[in-house]
Design a protein around this motif. Structure first.
Motif, short mmCIF file in Angstrom:
data_model
loop_
_atom_site.label_atom_id
_atom_site.label_comp_id
_atom_site.label_asym_id
_atom_site.label_seq_id
_atom_site.Cartn_x
_atom_site.Cartn_y
_atom_site.Cartn_z
N ARG A 118 1.34 -2.49 -12.57
CA ARG A 118 2.20 -2.36 -11.55
C ARG A 118 1.48 -1.59 -10.28
N VAL A 119 1.94 -2.61 -9.08
CA VAL A 119 1.42 -1.47 -8.29
C VAL A 119 2.58 -1.67 -7.23
N ASP A 120 2.73 -0.85 -6.09
CA ASP A 120 3.64 -0.57 -4.72
C ASP A 120 3.97 -1.63 -4.93
N ALA A 121 4.96 -2.72 -4.30
CA ALA A 121 4.89 -3.12 -3.03
C ALA A 121 4.69 -3.10 -2.05
N PRO A 122 3.80 -4.27 -1.63
CA PRO A 122 2.74 -4.09 -0.02
C PRO A 122 2.72 -3.54 1.11
N MET A 123 4.96 -3.14 1.28
CA MET A 123 5.52 -2.66 2.35
C MET A 123 4.66 -3.09 3.54
N ASP A 124 4.02 -2.80 4.37
CA ASP A 124 3.24 -2.96 5.58
C ASP A 124 1.81 -3.16 5.24
N ALA A 125 1.05 -3.36 4.20
CA ALA A 125 -0.31 -3.44 3.66
C ALA A 125 -0.14 -5.05 3.99
N ALA A 126 -1.47 -4.85 4.51
CA ALA A 126 -2.22 -6.36 5.48
C ALA A 126 -2.53 -7.14 3.85
N PRO A 127 -1.76 -8.71 4.10
CA PRO A 127 -2.24 -8.78 2.89
C PRO A 127 -2.97 -9.30 2.15
N LEU A 128 -4.59 -9.93 2.86
CA LEU A 128 -5.87 -10.33 2.06
C LEU A 128 -6.35 -9.16 1.24
N GLY A 129 -5.79 -8.44 2.20
CA GLY A 129 -7.05 -6.42 1.52
C GLY A 129 -5.85 -5.83 0.60
N PHE A 130 -4.73 -6.56 0.67
CA PHE A 130 -3.71 -6.52 -0.53
C PHE A 130 -3.61 -7.05 -2.02
N ALA A 131 -3.96 -8.20 -1.47
CA ALA A 131 -4.42 -9.23 -2.82
C ALA A 131 -6.12 -8.79 -3.29
N GLN A 132 -6.90 -8.34 -2.34
CA GLN A 132 -8.51 -8.12 -3.42
C GLN A 132 -8.04 -6.62 -3.76
N THR A 133 -7.97 -5.84 -3.60
CA THR A 133 -7.64 -4.68 -4.15
C THR A 133 -6.48 -5.16 -5.42
N VAL A 134 -5.36 -6.21 -5.20
CA VAL A 134 -5.06 -6.29 -6.93
C VAL A 134 -5.61 -6.80 -7.93
N THR A 135 -6.19 -7.72 -7.09
CA THR A 135 -7.45 -8.98 -7.89
C THR A 135 -8.19 -7.91 -8.57
N SER A 136 -8.90 -6.65 -8.06
CA SER A 136 -10.03 -6.30 -8.49
C SER A 136 -9.75 -5.70 -9.38
N LEU A 137 -8.24 -5.23 -9.83
CA LEU A 137 -7.49 -4.50 -10.56
C LEU A 137 -7.44 -5.81 -12.17
N ALA A 138 -7.19 -6.56 -11.88
CA ALA A 138 -6.66 -7.14 -12.14
C ALA A 138 -7.67 -7.64 -13.56
N ALA A 139 -8.54 -8.57 -12.83
CA ALA A 139 -10.13 -8.60 -13.18
C ALA A 139 -10.46 -8.08 -14.78
N GLN A 140 -10.04 -6.35 -14.27
CA GLN A 140 -10.77 -6.13 -15.35
C GLN A 140 -10.82 -6.07 -16.44
N ASP A 141 -9.49 -7.15 -16.49
CA ASP A 141 -9.31 -7.46 -18.02
C ASP A 141 -10.33 -9.48 -18.12
N GLU A 142 -11.34 -9.27 -18.71
CA GLU A 142 -12.40 -9.46 -18.18
C GLU A 142 -12.22 -11.17 -19.17
N ASN A 143 -11.32 -11.15 -20.19
CA ASN A 143 -10.47 -12.17 -21.35
C ASN A 143 -9.60 -12.95 -20.11
N ALA A 144 -8.97 -12.71 -18.97
CA ALA A 144 -7.73 -13.06 -18.85
C ALA A 144 -8.31 -14.34 -18.21
N THR A 145 -7.21 -16.06 -18.18
CA THR A 145 -7.78 -17.51 -17.84
C THR A 145 -6.48 -17.35 -17.44
#
Length: 327
Positions: free
Chosen positions: A44-71
């Motif tokens: 769970r992450v806070d809604a991005p509000m004024d955050a840039a879409p790409l930067g927000f997406a990269q941050t969230v993806t880097s966190l989600a990718a910590q589950d190495e088994n996810a497909t």
């Protein structure tokens, strides 16, 4: 204990999330990783509000990718930032996140929108009643088995207004050993300590070095440095029942001390919530700690650590991660 729950549709999936997180998120993005027909980690992450879409997406993806088994993964957007002109809030952020997650080889299967009044498959004009979530099979099953969608041991209304401060002990080897014994006894004893015992424990927590020792004693499986411990790097699955009990005891200690002496216990509770995978509750408790004792150093450091690490290592492994008690 409920070992397996079959989710048969989106309402079941959306009902499952509050049980995982300890409450229904608000103004949040929730990513649930998945593999081989089963759900994995929950982020769970806070809604991005004024955050840039790409930067927000990269941050969230880097966190989600910590589950190495996810497909694959599911994305749920909780927001009330909707009106007739913006039926599809955060569209650019969702598109960017979809691209980043697909690049990370965990494509988004479905995106759902949940507001204060309805839920829908994102990108559609449907408006499904929230009753479909609360009346779902998943919610009924988990509630019947003893799970609550909102569990919080912290209730400020129960904190004492007129209590005397505890005397801070002098740090000695004997003090450390006695504090360890007292804390372990409290965690091994059902129920909550009596007032006199609680004040003695609260006094131990006022000594920074001893506080750190007691935090370490809360986790029965550990290796490495104190920094590894704080980051949730353990050599096995923690005794999560002991952790749950430690949170309840910590709140009891807060009842017997005045403002200005509650920060150590709030910090402990924040750290334990982070280990469980609840960044929202962790941030809440650490903020309260830094308000109880302005800029309480350990709370500030843990808050910075959480921002850097994202998810505690123990919470990224389904073999070691916390599962909400159902009994």
């Amino acid at each position: 204990m409920l070992e397996k729950l079959t989710l048969t549709g989106p309402a079941d999936l959306l009902a499952y999330i509050p049980h995982l997180l300890g409450g229904t998120p608000t103004e949040s993005f929730v990513v649930l990783t998945a593999t081989a027909g089963a759900l994995g980690a929950t982020l769970r992450v806070d809604a991005p509000m004024d955050a840039a879409p790409l930067g927000f997406a990269q941050t969230v993806t880097s966190l989600a990718a910590q589950d190495e088994n996810a497909t694959a993964c599911y994305l749920v957007v909780y927001t009330d930032e909707t009106d007739d002109d913006t039926q599809f809030p955060y569209a650019a952020h969702i598109a960017a996140l979809g691209n980043e997650l697909a690049t990370a080889r965990m494509p988004v299967r479905k995106v759902y929108l949940v507001t204060r009044t309805h839920w829908a498959a994102y990108g559609t004009t449907e408006r499904n009643p929230l009753d479909q979530i609360t009346d779902s099979n998943a919610n009924a099953t988990m509630t019947f088995m003893g799970s609550a969608a909102s569990v919080d041991v912290y209730n400020p209304a129960l904190l004492g207004k007129w209590v005397e401060p505890v005397q801070v002990p002098v740090l000695t080897e004997e003090c450390i050993e006695q504090g360890r014994q007292d804390w372990n006894t409290a965690l091994q004893t059902p129920g909550t300590p009596e007032a006199e015992t609680a004040r003695k424990l609260a006094a131990w927590f006022q000594v920074p070095h001893l506080r750190d020792v007691l935090m370490a004693e809360t986790i029965t499986t550990k290796n490495g440095s104190m920094l590894d411990l704080l980051r949730g790097k353990f050599d096995g699955r923690p005794d999560w029942k002991r952790v749950d009990h430690a949170e309840a005891v910590a709140f009891e200690l807060m009842k017997v001390v005045p403002e200005g002496q509650r920060a150590p216990m709030l910090t402990l509770m924040g750290w334990l919530q982070w280990l469980k995978g609840s960044g929202t509750q962790a941030a809440r408790y650490l903020k309260l700690a830094a308000e109880d004792v302005p800029d309480y150093r350990l709370a500030v450091l843990l808050d910075e650590l959480i921002l850097t690490d994202g998810i505690a290592e123990v919470a990224t492994n389904r073999e070691t991660a916390y599962t909400r008690p159902i009994s």
